[in-house]
Design an enzyme around this catalytic site. Structure first.
Site, PDB file in Angstrom:
ATOM      1  N   HIS A 153      37.846 -60.414 -47.102  1.00  0.00           N
ATOM      2  CA  HIS A 153      36.428 -60.455 -46.728  1.00  0.00           C
ATOM      3  C   HIS A 153      35.892 -59.036 -46.639  1.00  0.00           C
ATOM      4  O   HIS A 153      36.634 -58.092 -46.340  1.00  0.00           O
ATOM      5  CB  HIS A 153      36.244 -61.189 -45.390  1.00  0.00           C
ATOM      6  CG  HIS A 153      34.831 -61.555 -45.100  1.00  0.00           C
ATOM      7  ND1 HIS A 153      33.980 -60.729 -44.396  1.00  0.00           N
ATOM      8  CD2 HIS A 153      34.104 -62.648 -45.434  1.00  0.00           C
ATOM      9  CE1 HIS A 153      32.795 -61.316 -44.307  1.00  0.00           C
ATOM     10  NE2 HIS A 153      32.842 -62.467 -44.930  1.00  0.00           N
ATOM     11  N   ASP A 188      36.005 -69.921 -46.900  1.00  0.00           N
ATOM     12  CA  ASP A 188      36.101 -70.665 -48.153  1.00  0.00           C
ATOM     13  C   ASP A 188      37.489 -71.249 -48.381  1.00  0.00           C
ATOM     14  O   ASP A 188      37.636 -72.220 -49.132  1.00  0.00           O
ATOM     15  CB  ASP A 188      35.739 -69.758 -49.333  1.00  0.00           C
ATOM     16  CG  ASP A 188      34.274 -69.342 -49.315  1.00  0.00           C
ATOM     17  OD1 ASP A 188      33.427 -70.222 -49.103  1.00  0.00           O
ATOM     18  OD2 ASP A 188      33.993 -68.145 -49.488  1.00  0.00           O
TER      19      ASP A 188
END
Length: 454
Positions: free
Chosen positions: A332, A391
């Site tokens: 991320h 996700d």
């Protein structure tokens, strides 16, 4: 159009592409030499500070003596810890997406009476304008629901008698309408896509007053309109986790960039939808599910860490999967040690995943979360903080809920709508300047040559 392109036309396009490649190249190393912050990232991968916001704080690291230091991830909605908000909703066993939408838009938690009034207002706007579905969705179907959503939002401009008014009162009305009707748009667009491209029956269910957003979605995507409260509340949790993620994420920043120009709400929000579609952003949840299928085909024993590590290494070396070299759902831009959204979702999805027969899939994704940093370190020879992002688990949760893959990213958009709207309002009210970053020009100065002399 491309499907029907003649061989001659395709060859002409190929030649033009060759011309582009011949005369266009930028060496990525020039960015570092010239101090260009590629991707609006600083050298330590922190984001370039571009604005101020009251809406959300994404905390993924600490700055200790000017050095970026890994830390457990935290997400604050209007100053309230996401985990506290989720626990407050779960403790009372109720739906929370509407309450969160109120919090994001107005900056305060609503009273019971305020929340009831807000839910009534959302219910008033669930339905689309007369003949909108027939004219804007059925007559122009799309193989991708995200593109149809973007086009439908743009089309709503034509149904709004006051579309260009950027006063707070008018934009607030537009925002609430979009939060309410986006689930209706995506479920209708999906049905038309089923009929046109999948050659399956389509069915349209009208929204039912008194239902939450999550209940409405579950009811309208199922042929028999039946769902359990456990399913709807898990979807509600997903929507809470995806509702907002700061002003710097790509889709929200796109919305703020357009809003800074003074354009209309429909243009600004459709830009955010277009951004979210990308596989590096909201489209990543579909890529995780695709990656999972590759892994299930390529790994004989899901309980063997060695086999899993070997396959992850193949993915990184571009020898397996989609050959992108990416482990989708891992890493991320902000979070270093953990993404709180991923941890919450993993915890609350396990029971239903096992019940629905997806327990092995969940355990395999948990192994991806555990082993990817190890494999990456062994292959690259560097110790990099890599954590699972939301996700990694959201696609599997949608699959567990029986939600078709075509709606994975559109549901992300429906969830993120209140966040986008809150940022649009904030940018219009307090931004004050059109965003205009600079690009360093590398082209050499040269004279214009008459066409007969070239």
């Amino acid at each position: 159009m491309a499907l029907h392109m003649s061989y001659e036309k395709q060859q002409a396009i190929n030649r033009l592409c060759e011309q582009f490649r011949k005369y266009n190249f930028i060496d990525p190393s020039d960015c570092e030499k010239l101090g260009v912050k590629r991707g609006l990232r600083n050298a330590d991968n922190t984001g370039v500070l571009a604005g101020l916001t009251l809406i959300c704080d994404v905390v993924g690291y600490d700055m200790v003596d000017g050095v970026k230091t890994p830390a457990e991830g935290k997400l604050y909605y209007r100053g309230i810890d996401l985990e506290d908000f989720v626990q407050g909703i779960l403790a009372q066993d109720r739906y929370g997406f509407e309450e969160l939408s109120y919090l994001l838009l107005f900056g305060i938690l609503p009273t019971a009476r305020q929340l009831e009034g807000f839910c009534d207002t959302l219910a008033d706007f669930r339905d689309l304008p007369p003949y909108f579905v027939e004219d804007m969705i059925m007559k122009a179907p799309s193989p991708n629901v995200m593109n149809k959503l973007a086009r439908s939002i743009l089309a709503m401009y034509s149904y709004d008698d006051n579309a260009d008014d950027v006063s707070m009162e008018n934009v607030m009305r537009q925002c609430i309408e979009l939060i309410a009707c986006t689930p209706t748009i995506i479920t209708n667009a999906y049905q038309v896509k089923r009929r046109q491209y999948d050659k399956k029956s389509m069915y349209f269910h009208m929204p039912k007053r008194g239902m939450s957003t999550a209940q409405t979605i579950m009811r309208t995507i199922r042929p028999d309109k039946r769902f359990t409260e456990e399913e709807a509340k898990l979807l509600d949790l997903c929507m809470i986790l995806m509702a907002e993620h700061g002003g710097g994420n790509n889709s929200t920043f796109a919305c703020r960039v357009l809003s800074s120009s003074g354009t209309d709400t429909y243009a600004a929000i459709s830009a955010a939808v277009g951004s979210l579609k990308g596989f590096r952003h909201g489209g990543a949840n579909i890529k995780v599910v695709e990656m999972l299928e590759y892994m299930k085909e390529g790994i004989a024993d899901y309980g063997d860490d060695g086999q899993i590590k070997d396959f992850l290494a193949k993915l990184i070396r571009r020898e397996a999967g989609d050959k992108s070299g990416l482990i989708y759902g891992i890493g991320h831009a902000v979070y270093t040690k953990s993404d709180p959204r991923a941890q919450i979702l993993k915890t609350h999805a396990e029971k239903l995943a096992v019940e629905k027969g997806f327990g092995d899939d969940l355990r395999l994704l948990q192994k991806v979360e555990e082993l990817t940093p190890v494999v990456f370190g062994e292959l690259k020879g560097i110790d990099k903080n890599l954590c699972a992002n939301v996700d990694l688990y959201s696609g599997l949760v949608f699959k567990t809920l029986g939600i078709p893959e075509d709606l994975f990213t559109p549901l992300f958009a429906a969830s993120r709508m209140p966040g986008w709207c809150a940022h649009r309002l904030e940018e219009l009210m307090f931004g004050g300047r059109i965003m205009r970053p600079a690009y360093k020009a590398l082209s050499e100065k040269r004279a214009y040559v008459p066409i007969e002399n070239r």
